[in-house]
Design a protein around this motif. Structure first.
Motif, PDB file in Angstrom:
ATOM      1  N   GLU A 178      -8.545   0.720   5.964  1.00 21.23           N
ATOM      2  CA  GLU A 178      -9.751   0.328   7.067  1.00 21.23           C
ATOM      3  C   GLU A 178      -9.466  -0.540   7.950  1.00 21.23           C
ATOM      4  O   GLU A 178      -9.399  -0.930   9.682  1.00 21.23           O
ATOM      5  CB  GLU A 178     -11.093   0.563   6.701  1.00 21.23           C
ATOM      6  N   ILE A 179      -9.315  -2.037   8.050  1.00 24.21           N
ATOM      7  CA  ILE A 179      -9.408  -2.948   8.175  1.00 24.21           C
ATOM      8  C   ILE A 179      -8.541  -3.803   9.551  1.00 24.21           C
ATOM      9  O   ILE A 179      -7.966  -3.512  10.961  1.00 24.21           O
ATOM     10  CB  ILE A 179      -9.313  -4.696   7.195  1.00 24.21           C
ATOM     11  N   ALA A 193      -8.588  -0.331  12.203  1.00 28.90           N
ATOM     12  CA  ALA A 193     -10.179  -1.505  12.673  1.00 28.90           C
ATOM     13  C   ALA A 193      -9.005  -2.546  14.381  1.00 28.90           C
ATOM     14  O   ALA A 193      -9.324  -2.625  15.163  1.00 28.90           O
ATOM     15  CB  ALA A 193     -10.474  -2.103  12.524  1.00 28.90           C
ATOM     16  N   LEU A 194      -7.902  -3.423  13.656  1.00 32.06           N
ATOM     17  CA  LEU A 194      -7.742  -4.358  14.743  1.00 32.06           C
ATOM     18  C   LEU A 194      -6.547  -3.777  15.089  1.00 32.06           C
ATOM     19  O   LEU A 194      -6.192  -4.450  16.244  1.00 32.06           O
ATOM     20  CB  LEU A 194      -6.904  -5.588  13.341  1.00 32.06           C
ATOM     21  N   ASN A 195      -5.862  -2.678  15.256  1.00 28.97           N
ATOM     22  CA  ASN A 195      -4.744  -1.835  15.680  1.00 28.97           C
ATOM     23  C   ASN A 195      -5.652  -1.125  16.811  1.00 28.97           C
ATOM     24  O   ASN A 195      -5.103  -1.256  18.137  1.00 28.97           O
ATOM     25  CB  ASN A 195      -4.470  -0.512  15.001  1.00 28.97           C
ATOM     26  N   VAL A 212       0.595  -0.910  -0.170  1.00 30.90           N
ATOM     27  CA  VAL A 212       0.352  -0.074  -0.173  1.00 30.90           C
ATOM     28  C   VAL A 212       1.204   1.346  -0.190  1.00 30.90           C
ATOM     29  O   VAL A 212       1.849   1.410   0.627  1.00 30.90           O
ATOM     30  CB  VAL A 212      -1.076  -0.533   1.512  1.00 30.90           C
ATOM     31  N   GLY A 213       0.527   2.039  -0.909  1.00 28.07           N
ATOM     32  CA  GLY A 213       1.867   3.159  -0.933  1.00 28.07           C
ATOM     33  C   GLY A 213       2.909   3.556  -1.992  1.00 28.07           C
ATOM     34  O   GLY A 213       3.355   4.322  -2.406  1.00 28.07           O
ATOM     35  N   GLU A 220      -7.803  -1.509  -1.563  1.00 26.22           N
ATOM     36  CA  GLU A 220      -6.631  -1.165  -0.652  1.00 26.22           C
ATOM     37  C   GLU A 220      -6.638  -0.500   0.683  1.00 26.22           C
ATOM     38  O   GLU A 220      -6.827  -0.725   1.097  1.00 26.22           O
ATOM     39  CB  GLU A 220      -5.681  -0.485  -1.539  1.00 26.22           C
ATOM     40  N   THR A 221      -8.045   0.225   0.341  1.00 25.26           N
ATOM     41  CA  THR A 221      -8.752   1.279   0.894  1.00 25.26           C
ATOM     42  C   THR A 221      -9.282   0.531   2.133  1.00 25.26           C
ATOM     43  O   THR A 221      -9.405   0.650   3.047  1.00 25.26           O
ATOM     44  CB  THR A 221     -10.041   1.833   0.613  1.00 25.26           C
ATOM     45  N   SER A 222      -9.796  -1.119   2.188  1.00 32.13           N
ATOM     46  CA  SER A 222     -10.314  -1.966   2.871  1.00 32.13           C
ATOM     47  C   SER A 222      -9.586  -2.754   3.716  1.00 32.13           C
ATOM     48  O   SER A 222     -10.371  -2.314   5.048  1.00 32.13           O
ATOM     49  CB  SER A 222     -11.679  -2.797   2.422  1.00 32.13           C
TER      50      SER A 222
END
Length: 213
Positions: free
Chosen positions: A141-142, A145-147, A125-126, A136-138
């Motif tokens: 976000e996941i 959220a996991l962090n 990513v990036g 890649e956006t999802s």
């Protein structure tokens, strides 16, 4: 008895292109002792310190962050938990110290999370200049959220360990108090039996003594 074996745990170091590190550990702080941790930080790099006292005494410690030139960046006395963010003004070794010098008999179990630099990006990513795809956006976000879930889990684990220690201390106090009450009841019962026995024991009366004379 402290939580599990008191080992340095959860020591994770992540290195990215611009010197990103994360140190998370739990350590024992003896009474009348000071524990310091050192970390080299590049200039203009942000860092965050989060800590919490899990067990011991009044659940408080003295905390201090020093820069390379001995300047005090953060200092608090007898804190149970706190979080502090700062940006390094110069490159050098920064020191984080936890002090239990004010306590002469209470050991402490302290959790520390020291984040330096931005979080490492997801692989792939990036790395290209095009617009991020939906996948890649999802994924990003996941990942975020996991962090957050990991942070919440750590918080609840610390609260659970703190509650367990308090429950163990309370259970020990109730045990010794109950033991003391049991011993006191036995002593009182034995004393009452001896007193009543003396009341009903056969003793020569004054009339009998006079007749003997």
């Amino acid at each position: 008895m402290y939580i599990a074996p008191l080992l340095f745990a959860l020591l994770v170091t992540l290195i990215s292109g611009i010197y990103s590190k994360n140190v998370e550990l739990t350590f024992e702080l003896p009474d009348s002792a000071v524990e310091c941790f050192y970390q080299e930080i590049e200039q203009n790099t942000s860092a965050t310190l989060e800590f919490q006292v899990i067990t011991g005494g009044q659940y408080d410690v003295d905390v201090k962050i020093e820069g390379p030139n001995k300047q005090i960046l953060y200092q608090q006395n007898k804190m149970q938990y706190d979080s502090h963010q700062f940006t390094a003004q110069q490159t050098g070794v920064y020191k984080v110290c936890f002090s239990n010098e004010f306590s002469t008999f209470s050991h402490k179990l302290v959790y520390m999370d020291f984040n330096v630099g931005p979080e490492k990006a997801l692989p792939g990513v990036g790395e290209h200049a095009t617009v991020l795809t939906q996948l890649e956006t999802s994924a990003g976000e996941i990942h975020s959220a996991l962090n957050r879930i990991i942070d919440h889990q750590t918080h609840h684990r610390l609260r659970e360990a703190q509650g367990r220690k308090r429950a163990e201390d309370l259970n020990e106090r109730v045990f010794w108090w109950s033991l003391g009450e049991t011993f006191a009841i036995i002593c009182v019962t034995f004393t009452q039996v001896m007193v009543l026995k003396n009341f009903f024991s056969d003793r020569p009366s004054l009339y009998t003594v006079k007749n003997n004379y």
